[in-house]
Write an enzyme that holds these catalytic residues in place. Sequence first.
Site, PDB file in Angstrom:
ATOM      1  N   SER A 290       0.844  -1.189   0.000  1.00  7.82           N
ATOM      2  CA  SER A 290       0.000   0.000   0.000  1.00  7.82           C
ATOM      3  C   SER A 290       0.878   1.237   0.000  1.00  7.82           C
ATOM      4  O   SER A 290       2.026   1.198   0.465  1.00  7.82           O
ATOM      5  CB  SER A 290      -0.899   0.016   1.246  1.00  7.82           C
ATOM      6  OG  SER A 290      -1.545   1.260   1.403  1.00  7.82           O
TER       7      SER A 290
ATOM      8  N   TYR B 284      -2.771  -0.769  10.497  1.00  6.23           N
ATOM      9  CA  TYR B 284      -2.775  -1.106   9.072  1.00  6.23           C
ATOM     10  C   TYR B 284      -1.482  -0.649   8.397  1.00  6.23           C
ATOM     11  O   TYR B 284      -0.831  -1.423   7.681  1.00  6.23           O
ATOM     12  CB  TYR B 284      -3.974  -0.447   8.403  1.00  6.23           C
ATOM     13  CG  TYR B 284      -4.046  -0.658   6.902  1.00  6.23           C
ATOM     14  CD1 TYR B 284      -4.576  -1.825   6.380  1.00  6.23           C
ATOM     15  CD2 TYR B 284      -3.582   0.311   6.031  1.00  6.23           C
ATOM     16  CE1 TYR B 284      -4.653  -2.032   5.009  1.00  6.23           C
ATOM     17  CE2 TYR B 284      -3.645   0.123   4.654  1.00  6.23           C
ATOM     18  CZ  TYR B 284      -4.176  -1.044   4.147  1.00  6.23           C
ATOM     19  OH  TYR B 284      -4.237  -1.228   2.795  1.00  6.23           O
TER      20      TYR B 284
END
Length: 686
Positions: A563, A576
């Site tokens: 990501s 996350y």
Amino acid sequence: MQPSPSRPGTQPPVADLLARSHTLGADPRNTNYAGGNASAKGSADDPVTGRPVELMWVKGSGGDLGTLTEEGLAVLRLDRLRALTGVYPGPEREDEMVAALDHCLYGRGGAAPSIDTAMHGLLDAPHVDHLHPDSGIALACAADGEQLTRECFGDAVVWVPWRRPGFQLGLDIAAIRRAHPEAVGVVLGGHGITAWGATSQECERNSLWMIRTAERFLAERGTAEPFGPPLDGYAPLPEAERRSRAAALAPVVRGLAATDAPRVGHFTDAAPLLDFLARAEHPRLAALGTSCPDHFLRTKIRPLVLDLPPTAPLDRAVARLTELHAAYRAEYAAYYDRHADADSPPMRGADPAIVLVPGVGMFSFGRDKQTARVAGEFYLNAVNVMRGAEAVSSYAPIDEAEKFRIEYWALEEAKLRRMPRPRPLAARIALVTGAASGIGRAVARRLSAEGACVVVADRNARDAAAVAAELGGPDKAVAVTVDVTREEQIEAAFAEACRAFGGVDLVVNNAGLSLSKPLLETTAADWDLQHDVMARGSFLVAREAARVMRAQGLGGDLVYVASKNAVFAGPENIAYSATKADQAHQVRLLAAELGGDGIRVNGVNPDGVVRGSGIFAGGWGAQRAAVYGVPEEKLGEFYAQRTLLKREVLPEHVAAAVFALTGGDLSRTTGLLVPVDAGVPAAFLR
């Protein structure tokens, strides 16, 4: 059911021919996949002259009787085809007649005529079937096949000595029909059967009568143990042990079988095959090889057979397979050298297409899954043929020189050259985690579209199965249920991939979830869950992937869907983002460790993918929208407007990046993280 001699009749519509073909092709006892052909003769008005012209419709080259369509039929003018007998230069030059068939086509002619077209056209019968039933080939490959044919059928069926398919064989059968008007068909030595009839129904009846009569003859006359007594220590392993052993051996065997060219594998442990390998005569019979041309064109002339009992230690079995593979390649090269001449095509590869492991089963290989599966089905046909021939006589296939003439036939070479160029990921096997939705589903779709076989791995078994079905079913994709936090489930998923396709070449670590909370609201359980699924889960998947890839010795690709958050410090996202940074560094660490094995490790860093995302739909979207103070339905637009390109990132864009990393153009790239974020300056890699 009794045979029906041919009587004058009228041509039924093409629909009758297709219906007969589908009936015969639907039962593997009648013929194998893409094996055999059927034809019908009749008349039509010539659109140029307006006068009737006699035509023949016949299954074209490469078609399959069970799935034949009208587009798969070649259509020829009978007067022109039969006129070729006047210019036929003789058996030594009969290959020239294949090109001449193009001058006999009616209109555009439909599908390309097959090598058996002359057999159908020269026979004076309105309807003709040429089939490869196991029972018929058993008689055709028995040492005293001519006598057995007479005993089995009487005067209704005539023996034809072996002759390579082509124009001369058509002339031979036509002459036999004229000499034996009472006959309804022939057994072709070393090959199969041909039957005929005045109507489509009569032809089908005669074909089935020949097949079932041969089956009964073999059953009633056959010995109880045609493959000899049980071989001590070679009994099949229990099912669970058998499947485990197959999964362990599959990548090793595939790596050996792909020495010359990429190959996909197929595994089967069918009971007739296991019985064959458990019997004393299996080494002798396997060494004789297959006989019917349709068989050995797909299986090569003989298999590689492991000469160890199934209880041998795994490392010993692996070492012995490696030795036997080297010997097989040397033997195959010697076979080529014995028979090749100046006009022979180059050797196509010396690796086996069939590998037999007693007590475990058979591994078969091909350029794609369907080809590999069909090769295995053909070898099982060959086992049935050996059983039938040995039951009533002895198995006596055509000799090696004739097999070479077929395998390296100029016409066969031309057919291979007409095949379409393989797609970029052809013969590669991909396993994608989290593949039932969102980015994972888009990646699975793209890799499949580029030619890969895909293992759709996901916790959601129903949705994973739906994706696998969408991609084309078992010859294209299989679904496995896996929670990436569970080591045993990951191991089981890779084992299933090995049994389904032979191994794994490309693994996409995509499984994930997300919780968006401020630091003080993030619990230790939140942290552990995020890291268990993505950091730990990716590590476990990568470890199992590396084990399989090393066993194959073919290199491979690991791709992490990380990501932009791996480098971008967004608010209220500690768990996350930290685990995505962990994944990004795994890319660097594993690229350094696995490069010596030819395994490339790369990753992609997407921006938030809202549309089509299972994560965003599951609550993450609402959480992030609340953080940024925008309506959830506007979140995608919000992400797009903060990028340089002002474009929203979709699952398909991430899939395109995965393909770019694995499709062959970046073969010297490893350790790279590719941004797929439409340009987020704060996430630029430094």
